[in-house]
Enzyme design. Structure first.
Site, PDB file in Angstrom:
ATOM      1  N   PHE A 100      40.267  36.011 -34.767  1.00 10.91           N
ATOM      2  CA  PHE A 100      41.633  35.494 -34.663  1.00 10.91           C
ATOM      3  C   PHE A 100      41.655  34.055 -34.158  1.00 10.91           C
ATOM      4  O   PHE A 100      42.045  33.122 -34.878  1.00 10.91           O
ATOM      5  CB  PHE A 100      42.434  36.444 -33.770  1.00 10.91           C
ATOM      6  CG  PHE A 100      43.728  35.917 -33.233  1.00 10.91           C
ATOM      7  CD1 PHE A 100      44.612  35.223 -34.046  1.00 10.91           C
ATOM      8  CD2 PHE A 100      44.080  36.132 -31.908  1.00 10.91           C
ATOM      9  CE1 PHE A 100      45.825  34.741 -33.556  1.00 10.91           C
ATOM     10  CE2 PHE A 100      45.286  35.667 -31.407  1.00 10.91           C
ATOM     11  CZ  PHE A 100      46.146  34.965 -32.224  1.00 10.91           C
ATOM     12  N   LEU A 116      33.564  31.663 -28.690  1.00 12.17           N
ATOM     13  CA  LEU A 116      34.695  32.585 -28.716  1.00 12.17           C
ATOM     14  C   LEU A 116      34.287  34.025 -29.005  1.00 12.17           C
ATOM     15  O   LEU A 116      35.110  34.937 -28.868  1.00 12.17           O
ATOM     16  CB  LEU A 116      35.730  32.139 -29.757  1.00 12.17           C
ATOM     17  CG  LEU A 116      36.407  30.809 -29.430  1.00 12.17           C
ATOM     18  CD1 LEU A 116      35.903  29.713 -30.328  1.00 12.17           C
ATOM     19  CD2 LEU A 116      37.913  30.919 -29.508  1.00 12.17           C
ATOM     20  N   ALA A 121      33.298  37.592 -28.456  1.00 14.17           N
ATOM     21  CA  ALA A 121      33.457  38.369 -27.228  1.00 14.17           C
ATOM     22  C   ALA A 121      33.975  39.764 -27.537  1.00 14.17           C
ATOM     23  O   ALA A 121      34.511  40.026 -28.621  1.00 14.17           O
ATOM     24  CB  ALA A 121      34.440  37.676 -26.280  1.00 14.17           C
ATOM     25  N   GLN A 122      33.804  40.649 -26.559  1.00 10.26           N
ATOM     26  CA  GLN A 122      34.519  41.919 -26.530  1.00 10.26           C
ATOM     27  C   GLN A 122      35.857  41.595 -25.875  1.00 10.26           C
ATOM     28  O   GLN A 122      35.902  41.173 -24.730  1.00 10.26           O
ATOM     29  CB  GLN A 122      33.721  42.943 -25.719  1.00 10.26           C
ATOM     30  CG  GLN A 122      34.197  44.391 -25.830  1.00 10.26           C
ATOM     31  CD  GLN A 122      35.613  44.638 -25.315  1.00 10.26           C
ATOM     32  OE1 GLN A 122      36.529  44.904 -26.105  1.00 10.26           O
ATOM     33  NE2 GLN A 122      35.810  44.543 -24.002  1.00 10.26           N
ATOM     34  N   TYR A 129      36.602  43.270 -17.867  1.00 12.06           N
ATOM     35  CA  TYR A 129      36.736  42.144 -18.800  1.00 12.06           C
ATOM     36  C   TYR A 129      36.936  40.827 -18.029  1.00 12.06           C
ATOM     37  O   TYR A 129      36.235  39.837 -18.259  1.00 12.06           O
ATOM     38  CB  TYR A 129      37.915  42.395 -19.744  1.00 12.06           C
ATOM     39  CG  TYR A 129      38.306  41.206 -20.585  1.00 12.06           C
ATOM     40  CD1 TYR A 129      37.572  40.855 -21.714  1.00 12.06           C
ATOM     41  CD2 TYR A 129      39.420  40.423 -20.255  1.00 12.06           C
ATOM     42  CE1 TYR A 129      37.935  39.758 -22.485  1.00 12.06           C
ATOM     43  CE2 TYR A 129      39.784  39.331 -21.023  1.00 12.06           C
ATOM     44  CZ  TYR A 129      39.039  38.999 -22.139  1.00 12.06           C
ATOM     45  OH  TYR A 129      39.394  37.924 -22.889  1.00 12.06           O
ATOM     46  N   LYS A 153      34.286  37.610 -17.657  1.00  9.83           N
ATOM     47  CA  LYS A 153      34.645  36.250 -18.048  1.00  9.83           C
ATOM     48  C   LYS A 153      34.442  35.266 -16.895  1.00  9.83           C
ATOM     49  O   LYS A 153      33.902  34.162 -17.081  1.00  9.83           O
ATOM     50  CB  LYS A 153      36.104  36.211 -18.526  1.00  9.83           C
ATOM     51  CG  LYS A 153      36.327  36.814 -19.905  1.00  9.83           C
ATOM     52  CD  LYS A 153      35.784  35.928 -21.001  1.00  9.83           C
ATOM     53  CE  LYS A 153      36.227  36.361 -22.385  1.00  9.83           C
ATOM     54  NZ  LYS A 153      35.739  35.469 -23.456  1.00  9.83           N
ATOM     55  N   VAL A 187      52.338  41.520 -29.832  1.00  7.54           N
ATOM     56  CA  VAL A 187      53.063  40.754 -30.853  1.00  7.54           C
ATOM     57  C   VAL A 187      52.704  41.260 -32.245  1.00  7.54           C
ATOM     58  O   VAL A 187      53.585  41.496 -33.085  1.00  7.54           O
ATOM     59  CB  VAL A 187      52.774  39.242 -30.727  1.00  7.54           C
ATOM     60  CG1 VAL A 187      53.399  38.466 -31.883  1.00  7.54           C
ATOM     61  CG2 VAL A 187      53.289  38.712 -29.394  1.00  7.54           C
ATOM     62  N   PHE A 233      56.112  50.041 -22.702  1.00 13.74           N
ATOM     63  CA  PHE A 233      55.565  50.885 -21.637  1.00 13.74           C
ATOM     64  C   PHE A 233      56.181  50.494 -20.299  1.00 13.74           C
ATOM     65  O   PHE A 233      56.302  49.314 -19.977  1.00 13.74           O
ATOM     66  CB  PHE A 233      54.047  50.780 -21.584  1.00 13.74           C
ATOM     67  CG  PHE A 233      53.372  51.328 -22.824  1.00 13.74           C
ATOM     68  CD1 PHE A 233      53.086  52.676 -22.924  1.00 13.74           C
ATOM     69  CD2 PHE A 233      53.046  50.497 -23.882  1.00 13.74           C
ATOM     70  CE1 PHE A 233      52.489  53.190 -24.065  1.00 13.74           C
ATOM     71  CE2 PHE A 233      52.443  50.992 -25.026  1.00 13.74           C
ATOM     72  CZ  PHE A 233      52.164  52.357 -25.116  1.00 13.74           C
ATOM     73  N   GLY A 273      47.412  50.673 -13.899  1.00 12.81           N
ATOM     74  CA  GLY A 273      46.646  49.463 -13.624  1.00 12.81           C
ATOM     75  C   GLY A 273      47.113  48.220 -14.348  1.00 12.81           C
ATOM     76  O   GLY A 273      46.461  47.178 -14.260  1.00 12.81           O
TER      77      GLY A 273
END
Length: 328
Positions: free
Chosen positions: A20, A81, A83-84, A151, A155, A195, A211, A284
């Site tokens: 993306f 870029l 990545a998981q 995550y 990073k 989105v 949510f 969370g």
């Protein structure tokens, strides 16, 4: 003319360039005269999203082959870029997340070091996940770091490793801490994926699920603006690093938007009739998130140009056109 010719010959490597954000970064670099090579293992990226004009190699950033590619390529800039990207997957399997997001990054950093070339390493970090809930948004780069997920932890760990490589080995590293990126080519993954999910649901005329109470906020930044930030980070002259935050830049709008407002704007720009429905809150989930961007404007000369209304309209139109093409 001579300066422009030098600029044209600058060589860039984009990891995750079939994804993306990576595909938009590749577009931006190509449009500004770079010779661009993309590496992507196509685990989530798509071969047909690699922009025309870029050279492509199917490689895993954790592999010895990718390290050799970087070591021998001697690129002027490396925009990392690959990545998981899914916070939920990082929670379910922290070791797998760290293996790719930390291990892959270290593999590339070490390859740049071994190359001996003055490569600028531009890392796609996260502003939405490194700061946590303990600071009042919009958050500056110097705020305390309290990642609430593996995550975010991974990073920020890479940023710390970049600080080491800069300090000990003289590597030229920049971290871009994105807020919640959205736009054309987005897959419905992670928090900003809301989105993409809402666009698909509006096209189908089905309810938009929120949510919790829908009051949770995010800082939504358009992918084209993020691509411009990568170009700026690749080209702007920067002073030597003086700590992990000195070469880190928040890339966001500084504006909080709650989920219900997001849904209503999308309904407006799409002329959709989907109702908003509510589901139990997710455990969370961060309540509020927005990041200050004044440092990026001052040092990189970057600021967002695309308003949320215009960006959401462009994004919906892309999803609608893609669906029409699939049905044709």
């Amino acid at each position: 003319t001579e300066a422009r010719e030098r600029r044209v010959t600058r060589r860039a490597l984009v990891t995750g360039g079939g994804g993306f954000i990576g595909s938009h970064v590749t577009d931006q670099l190509l449009a500004n005269g770079y010779a661009v090579t993309v590496i992507d293992d196509l685990s989530s990226g798509k071969r047909d999203q690699v922009p025309t004009g870029a050279t492509f190699a199917e490689l895993d950033v954790c592999s010895t082959a990718a390290a050799a590619f970087v070591r021998e390529g001697k690129f002027d800039v490396l925009c990392h870029l690959a990545a998981q990207i899914d916070v939920r997957k990082s929670v379910a399997d922290p070791a797998a997340d760290a293996s790719l997001n930390i291990g892959g990054s270290l593999n590339l950093l070490e390859a740049v070091r071994q190359s001996g070339h003055a490569t600028r390493f531009v890392f796609s970090s996260t502003g939405g996940a490194v700061y946590g809930d303990l600071v009042e948004p919009p958050t500056p780069e110097e705020a305390s770091k309290d990642p609430q997920s593996p995550y975010g932890t991974a990073k920020f760990s890479v940023e710390l490793y970049m600080g080491y490589f800069a300090r000990v080995h003289g590597l030229d590293c920049v971290a871009l801490r994105y807020s919640n990126v959205y736009g054309p080519r987005q897959d419905p993954h992670g928090e900003a994926g809301v989105v993409a999910i809402f666009c698909d649901r509006l096209i189908d005329g089905v309810p938009l699920t929120v949510f919790g109470d829908g009051g949770q906020t995010r800082d939504y930044v358009f992918v084209g603006d993020v691509a411009r930030a990568n170009l700026a980070a690749a080209t702007v002259k920067l002073p030597p690093a003086t700590g992990v935050d000195s070469r880190a830049f928040n890339i966001g709008t500084s504006i909080e938007t709650d989920v219900v407002t997001l849904a209503n704007i999308l309904k407006e720009v799409s002329s959709g009739s989907s109702e908003v429905t509510y589901a139990p809150p997710r455990a969370g989930e961060q309540r509020r998130s927005a990041i200050r961007n004044d440092k990026a404007e001052k040092v990189l000369g970057w600021k967002p140009r695309v308003t949320l209304h215009d960006g959401l309209r462009a994004t919906f139109e892309w999803f609608a056109a893609r669906r029409a093409g699939e049905q044709a």
